[in-house]
Design a protein around this motif. Structure first.
Motif, PDB file in Angstrom:
ATOM      1  N   THR A   1       0.814  -1.222   0.000  1.00 12.99           N
ATOM      2  CA  THR A   1       0.000   0.000   0.000  1.00 12.99           C
ATOM      3  C   THR A   1       0.843   1.266   0.000  1.00 12.99           C
ATOM      4  O   THR A   1       0.347   2.337  -0.339  1.00 12.99           O
ATOM      5  CB  THR A   1      -0.944   0.012   1.211  1.00 12.99           C
ATOM      6  OG1 THR A   1      -0.180  -0.228   2.392  1.00 12.99           O
ATOM      7  CG2 THR A   1      -2.012  -1.040   1.073  1.00 12.99           C
TER       8      THR A   1
ATOM      9  N   LEU B   1      -6.664   2.062   3.549  1.00  9.82           N
ATOM     10  CA  LEU B   1      -5.422   1.357   3.220  1.00  9.82           C
ATOM     11  C   LEU B   1      -4.321   2.338   2.839  1.00  9.82           C
ATOM     12  O   LEU B   1      -3.183   2.232   3.299  1.00  9.82           O
ATOM     13  CB  LEU B   1      -5.663   0.386   2.060  1.00  9.82           C
ATOM     14  CG  LEU B   1      -6.324  -0.952   2.374  1.00  9.82           C
ATOM     15  CD1 LEU B   1      -6.658  -1.683   1.069  1.00  9.82           C
ATOM     16  CD2 LEU B   1      -5.420  -1.819   3.231  1.00  9.82           C
ATOM     17  N   VAL B   2      -4.652   3.296   1.975  1.00  7.28           N
ATOM     18  CA  VAL B   2      -3.633   4.231   1.498  1.00  7.28           C
ATOM     19  C   VAL B   2      -3.226   5.202   2.592  1.00  7.28           C
ATOM     20  O   VAL B   2      -2.040   5.447   2.823  1.00  7.28           O
ATOM     21  CB  VAL B   2      -4.134   4.986   0.252  1.00  7.28           C
ATOM     22  CG1 VAL B   2      -3.049   5.926  -0.266  1.00  7.28           C
ATOM     23  CG2 VAL B   2      -4.522   4.010  -0.846  1.00  7.28           C
TER      24      VAL B   2
ATOM     25  N   SER C   1      -0.973   3.869   5.179  1.00  5.10           N
ATOM     26  CA  SER C   1       0.373   3.532   4.709  1.00  5.10           C
ATOM     27  C   SER C   1       1.301   4.739   4.704  1.00  5.10           C
ATOM     28  O   SER C   1       2.496   4.594   4.464  1.00  5.10           O
ATOM     29  CB  SER C   1       0.301   2.942   3.297  1.00  5.10           C
ATOM     30  OG  SER C   1      -0.011   3.946   2.346  1.00  5.10           O
TER      31      SER C   1
END
Length: 761
Positions: free
Chosen positions: A364, A474-475, A478
Motif C-alpha cells: 500500500t 489502506l492508502v 500507509s
C-alpha cells in the motif's frame, strides 16, 4: 454502467492528484509495451471496445552522462524525435531530466551501453544503477495519460468470471484435470468434466471456448496464480493445446507478470486475472484457506459440501454428483469472497495508476501511494527526489507495551483512531523532498473522502461506500510507513517518520496515564489501541464514560473510540491473546493461538479449553485435555485431523544442494517417495507410527498416526499456551502429572485462573 450519487468533489473524480487527470470511463484492462503501444479495453454497457494508442516511454534521470554518446540524436523538448530530454525544475541532486523515446527499449539500451562504458563492466538492468527512476510500460502509460481503471463503474459492472479446477494430484507432472467449475456474474454456471484421461485436451479446449464466448473482463479464483493457472498451463503444454485466455487484438497466451516476486503472477490480453488469496493475506485471519475464510465471513452455503483435496478424485469415481456440487460451491464462494476482499482493490484501481490485477498484492505504500505521487510530479513537469541522505541510526518505531499476563475479567478494547494519519495531517508532517505538497494533499483528501464514504455507508446510501472507505483507509494508513521506508521509497523522510512516532509515543503515554488514573487495570497498549480490565460492578455505560473523558484530553484529530468488550481475556504475550465475548464468541489473535500450521485436533482442544478457562471453569479445561488425550490414544481422530500444512520455500534443486549436511523432515517426507514440488507450494503432512513425517495423501482417512508424538505435542504445543493463566503447581497437576496423582494435589474444582503484572523491561 452505474454512477453512484456523490456530493464530495474528490468523490466525483475531480481531483487529478487523487484520481488522475483523465476522466475516461469504463477502462477494464490495459496492456502497454516499451515500443510505445498501449492497448486499452473499455466497457460501454455490454460492449467492449479496444482502443489502440501510442505513448512515449519515459524515465527520470539525475544526469545525462550515460546518454551523452547519443550526441545530436538526443534532442531537447521534442516529442517527435527518437530521443528527447526535458530539464525539469528541482533542487540539486534531484532526478531533473525526463528522458522519453519513440521506443523505450532503445532508450534503455542506450543508457545501459553508456553506463557499461562509464563503469567499465557490463550493466544489464536499470535497477543496477543509481540516479534513475522507471516503472513498467503499463504503469508508464497510466501515469502519463492520467487514466485509471473502472471510472464510473461499480464492482459488478465489469463482467467477472470464476473458474476452478479439480485434479487428481497437486502437480501437473503427476496428475490431470478431470473437472472444471465455471460461473460468472451474468448468471452463467456450468461444470465441465471428463471420464477418461484421453479427453483432458478437449476439457481444456472447452474452458478456453467458454471464456472466449462469455468474454469476461476479469478472471477470478482463490489461489489461481499459484495453482490453477500453473496446473492448467502445464497440462495444456503437455497435450500441445494452445491456452489463449486473452482477448483478440492483444498478445496471445498467458504470461508471467514481471514484478520481481518469487511467487508467480500471470496475465493475459484484455482480461485482469485476480486472486482472492492475495487480498485475504492482507487481513488478520487465522488461515487463508477458502473454506476457512468463507466460514469466517459467513458466506459458506448451509448445504456446503466439504471434501479433503486428496478425497475428491476418489469420491468422483463413486459419487460424481457430490463432487459437481462441491466444485460449483467453490466458485460460488469465490464470487462471494471477491465481493468482500477485492472490492477495496477495485476502488483503488480508480485512483492508483496501476493495473487492477496487481493491486490485491501491491504494497500500500510503495505500490499505491508512491505511483500516485509520481503521477502528480510527472503531470506537473517537476523533478523527482534524488537519493536522500539517511543517517546510520535506525528509524525509531512506535511503542508497544504489555502490562499484564494471564486471565483478566471485564475487558474493554479502545481504538486510538488513525493516530498516525491524524498526526500527519494536523501537525503537517510531510516529506521535505515533496515541494509540491502532494503527500499531504493526498492524506487530506483521502481522509476527507474516507469520512464521506464511511458516513454514507453508515446511512445506508446507495453505492459501494464501504469498499471505498476501506480503500482510502489502506492508502492513508500507509503514509507513515512510507515515510519511514528508507531507500525503498522515493519520497521517504526518516526525520518526518521519527517525528510522527515520537508524537505517537507521547499521545499513547497520555492515553495510558489517563486510563490508569480512572481505576482500571491496563493489559496491553500500542498506537492502535488499548486493552484494559474494569473493576467489578462496572457496566457498559461506565466504560464508555471513561473513554469519552480520555478522548476529550487528546490532541485535535486524534480520537479514542469504543471498540468492543469481552467477558474475559487471556493475555499471552504482545499481540497474542484470546477473548471470550459476552455473546459466547471466542476470538483468537496471534500465531501463538492460531496459524496455518495448527492441527485440527489442537485447534479443537484450544477452542474448548479456552472457552472453559475464560468462563472460570478450570475443571472443564482438564476435561478437554483428557478427552483429547483419550481420543488420540483410542485413534478416534483421522490422520487428516492431526496433519498440518507446511509451506515449502526451497526448490528440489535447492534442497538437494544442502541435503547431505542438513536433512529437513518436510522435504525428506517427499524425497523418500520420489516426489517433486515447487517453491511456495504448501503440503499437508502427518507423523506415521514407526515411519516419521509422511504426506497426508498416502492415507488421509486412516488412523496410523504416531500417538506418542501427538500426545506430547498436545501438551508441548497447545496446553503450554495456557501456562500463564494458572499457578505453576496447578498447571503441572493439570497437564504434566496426569495419571500420576500426588499427595499434594489440590482439588481441581478449587483452582482458579490468575493474572500477573508484567515488569517493564
Amino acid at each position: 454502467m452505474s454512477h453512484p450519487l456523490t456530493h464530495h468533489p474528490a468523490a466525483e473524480g475531480l481531483d487529478p492528484w487523487v484520481f488522475g487527470h483523465d476522466s475516461t470511463p469504463g477502462i477494464v484492462s490495459v496492456h502497454a509495451d516499451l515500443t510505445g503501444q498501449a492497448l486499452v479495453w473499455r466497457r460501454d454497457g455490454e460492449q467492449v471496445v479496444l482502443e489502440r494508442t501510442r505513448f512515449r516511454p519515459w524515465l527520470y534521470a539525475q544526469d545525462l552522462v550515460d546518454v551523452q554518446h547519443l550526441g545530436p540524436r538526443l534532442t531537447r523538448d521534442n516529442d517527435q524525435a527518437p530521443f528527447s530530454v526535458q530539464e525539469l525544475p528541482g533542487p540539486p541532486g534531484s532526478l531533473k531530466y525526463l528522458l522519453t523515446a519513440q521506443d523505450g527499449r532503445t532508450l534503455r539500451q542506450a543508457i545501459l551501453s553508456g553506463a557499461s562504458r562509464r563503469l567499465g563492466r557490463p550493466v544489464t538492468s536499470l535497477h543496477d544503477l543509481r540516479g534513475y527512476y522507471t516503472v513498467g510500460p503499463t504503469e508508464q502509460y497510466l501515469m502519463a495519460s492520467g487514466r485509471t481503471y473502472f471510472k464510473g463503474m461499480t464492482f459488478d459492472d465489469p463482467h467477472r468470471l470464476q473458474f476452478d479446477l479439480e485434479t487428481t494430484s497437486l502437480s501437473p507432472e503427476t496428475g490431470r484435470i478431470f473437472m472444471m467449475a465455471v460461473r460468472d456474474n451474468r448468471g452463467f454456471e456450468t461444470v465441465l468434466e471428463v471420464r477418461r484421461a484421453v479427453q483432458e485436451p478437449e476439457l481444456i479446449q472447452a474452458l478456453v471456448q467458454v471464456i472466449q464466448e462469455r468474454d469476461p473482463d476479469v478472471l477470478e479464483n482463490h489461489n489461481i496464480h499459484a495453482f490453477d493457472l500453473p496446473f492448467l498451463m502445464g497440462r495444456a503444454q503437455m497435450h500441445g493445446v494452445e491456452l489463449n485466455l486473452g482477448r483478440p487484438g492483444g498478445r496471445p497466451g498467458v504470461w508471467r507478470v514481471q514484478d520481481g516476486r518469487s511467487s508467480p503472477h500471470w496475465a493475459c490480453a484484455g482480461r485482469e486475472i485476480v486472486d482472492t488469496i492475495d487480498a485475504v493475506r492482507r487481513l488478520d485471519l487465522p488461515s487463508a484457506s477458502l473454506k476457512v475464510v468463507s466460514r469466517l465471513f459467513g458466506i459458506a452455503p448451509e448445504d456446503r459440501v466439504y471434501l479433503e483435496g486428496d478425497q475428491i478424485a476418489d469420491t468422483y469415481r463413486t459419487d460424481p454428483a457430490t463432487v459437481r456440487r462441491y466444485a460449483l460451491q467453490d466458485v460460488q464462494e469465490v464470487d462471494a469472497l471477491a465481493r468482500r476482499v477485492l472490492a477495496p482493490s477495485f476502488a483503488l484501481a480508480k485512483m492508483a495508476p496501476r493495473p487492477y490485477h496487481r493491486l490485491p498484492y501491491a504494497g500500500t505504500a510503495t505500490g499505491l501511494l508512491e505511483p500516485m505521487l509520481v503521477r502528480a510530479y510527472l503531470q506537473a513537469g517537476h523533478a523527482l527526489p534524488g537519493d536522500q541522505p539517511f543517517a546510520g541510526e535506525p528509524h525509531q518505531g512506535g511503542a508497544v507495551h504489555l502490562y499484564a499476563e494471564g486471565v483478566l475479567p471485564r475487558v474493554v478494547k479502545v481504538d486510538i483512531a488513525s493516530m498516525y494519519p491524524s498526526l500527519i495531517r494536523h501537525e503537517r508532517i510531510g516529506p521535505t523532498c515533496d515541494p509540491l505538497g502532494v503527500f499531504l494533499h493526498l492524506m487530506d483528501h483521502l481522509t476527507a473522502l474516507r469520512l464521506y464514504h464511511k458516513a454514507a455507508a453508515k446511512r445506508g446510501d446507495p453505492g459501494e461506500h464501504d469498499a471505498m472507505q476501506s480503500a482510502m483507509k489502506l492508502v492513508v494508513n500507509s503514509g507513515y510507513g512510507y515515510l519511514g521506508a528508507g531507500r525503498l521509497a522515493l519520497f521517504a523522510d526518516r526525520e518526518a517518520a521519527d517525528r510522527i512516532t515520537r508524537r505517537g509515543r507521547e499521545v499513547l503515554h497520555q492515553v495510558v496515564e489517563a486510563i490508569q488514573e480512572r481505576g482500571v487495570t491496563l493489559i496491553e497498549a500500542d498506537t492502535d489501541g488499548v486493552f484494559f480490565s474494569c473493576p467489578d460492578g462496572w457496566r457498559e455505560e461506565d466504560e464508555r464514560k471513561l473513554i469519552a473523558e480520555v478522548d476529550a484530553l487528546l490532541p485535535e484529530g486524534v480520537s479514542l473510540e469504543f471498540d468492543g468488550r469481552a467477558r474475559a481475556m487471556l493475555s499471552h504475550e504482545i499481540k497474542n491473546y484470546a477473548l471470550l465475548r459476552y455473546d459466547g464468541q471466542l476470538v483468537l489473535r496471534g500465531a501463538a493461538f492460531e496459524s496455518s500450521r495448527t492441527e485440527a485436533y489442537g485447534r479443537a482442544f484450544l477452542h474448548q479449553a479456552l472457552t472453559c478457562l475464560l468462563s472460570g471453569d478450570v475443571p472443564g479445561v482438564q476435561a478437554a485435555y483428557l478427552s483429547t488425550l483419550r481420543s488420540l490414544e483410542t485413534r478416534r481422530f483421522t490422520n487428516a485431523e492431526v496433519a498440518s500444512r507446511v509451506r515449502l520455500t526451497k526448490t528440489p534443486e535447492d534442497y538437494a544442494a544442502t541435503r547431505a549436511t542438513r536433512k529437513e523432515a518436510a522435504y525428506e517426507a517427499l524425497h523418500r517417495l520420489g516426489r517433486t514440488w515447487r517453491a511456495g507450494e504448501r503440503v499437508t503432512l502427518y507423523h506415521r507410527t514407526g515411519v516419521g513425517l509422511v504426506p497426508l495423501d498416502t492415507n488421509p482417512n486412516g488412523q496410523d498416526y504416531d500417538v506418542k508424538h501427538y500426545a506430547a505435542n498436545l501438551r508441548q504445543a497447545y496446553a503450554t499456551r495456557l501456562r500463564k493463566a494458572l499457578r505453576p503447581e496447578d498447571y503441572r497437576q493439570l497437564f504434566e502429572h496426569v495419571g500420576q496423582p500426588s499427595l499434594f494435589d489440590q482439588p481441581v474444582e478449587g483452582m482458579q485462573s490468575i493474572w500477573l503484572p508484567v515488569t517493564p523491561s
